[in-house]
Scaffold this motif. Structure first.
Motif, short mmCIF file in Angstrom:
data_model
loop_
_atom_site.label_atom_id
_atom_site.label_comp_id
_atom_site.label_asym_id
_atom_site.label_seq_id
_atom_site.Cartn_x
_atom_site.Cartn_y
_atom_site.Cartn_z
N LYS A 139 0.82 -1.21 0.00
CA LYS A 139 0.00 0.00 0.00
C LYS A 139 0.86 1.26 0.00
CE LYS A 139 -3.98 2.13 2.31
NZ LYS A 139 -4.95 2.03 3.44
N GLU A 153 -3.36 -0.42 -3.25
CA GLU A 153 -3.38 -1.45 -2.22
C GLU A 153 -2.89 -2.79 -2.76
OE1 GLU A 153 -7.33 -1.44 -0.63
OE2 GLU A 153 -6.96 0.36 0.59
N ASN A 154 -2.34 -2.76 -3.99
CA ASN A 154 -1.80 -3.99 -4.59
C ASN A 154 -0.45 -3.73 -5.26
OD1 ASN A 154 -2.64 -2.50 -6.78
ND2 ASN A 154 -4.13 -4.00 -7.52
#
Length: 213
Positions: A139, A153-154
């Motif tokens: 993140k 977030e990936n």
């Protein structure tokens, strides 16, 4: 008289010898680096381990709290390519790290800098990336010179916009509504500060106004 003889003056302020010695030990000291290029940013992911970045591909690592530094390189950039970049921002959090460079370049590591991957950025990105903050596993939060804020977030595979409109869009809307002086605004920022809650304060490139988000 004897009492006054044991007193030293530091910067116009009277202090006892032991206090003056303690103060001098807290003064800045030069730290040798493995290159002479201009430095732009530094960050640590532990009290002893950190990285610094700079111009002409300058990239160095410390494992002793900054006392000594060793030059490093990115395995996914060849030497001739790396020297063309100006690395401007580095951010770490518990082994998760990000680096921003110019021409536009983003690098990511999830193993404390042992290996790095190049993160592609869309050519349609509003403005140039100006900052990135590591927020934990996979993140991060990125800002651009147009006032856009994005979160991934990936590990950079996808980015989600947090701002509804860029500075340009806001100023165009204000100008079209007839606000006096709006045409003198400029739609880019040169500096921004983020607090722990995620709120931003940014200054325009002409210094004639600031924005909050």
């Amino acid at each position: 008289a004897a009492a006054f003889a044991s007193v030293a003056s530091v910067g116009g302020i009277t202090a006892a010898p032991e206090e003056a010695e303690a103060a001098s030990s807290r003064m800045w000291a030069a730290v040798p680096l493995p290159f002479e290029d201009t430095l732009y940013d530094i960050d640590f992911d532990s009290p002893t381990h950190g990285y610094l970045v700079g111009s002409r591909g300058a990239f160095a690592e410390t494992n002793d709290g900054g006392k000594t530094w060793e030059a490093r390189s990115f395995s996914n950039l060849d030497a001739e390519e790396e020297v063309t970049y100006r690395f401007q921002v580095v951010s770490f959090d518990n082994g998760e790290g990000w680096v921003l460079g110019k021409p536009t370049l983003m690098l990511h590591t999830n193993d404390g800098g042992k290996t790095w991957e190049r993160i592609p950025l869309s050519p349609k990105l509003p403005g140039e990336p100006t900052s990135i903050l590591s927020l934990g596993p996979a993140k991060a939060e990125m800002t651009t010179s147009s006032g856009a804020v994005y979160v991934t977030e990936n590990a950079g595979r996808n980015w989600k916009a947090q701002v509804k409109e860029t500075i340009d869009a806001t100023l165009n809307r204000i100008s079209s509504s007839g606000v006096s002086g709006a045409s003198y605004f400029t739609g880019s920022i040169v500096n921004q500060v983020r607090d722990e809650q995620g709120a931003y304060l940014a200054v325009s490139s002409r210094g004639n106004f600031f924005l909050t988000w």
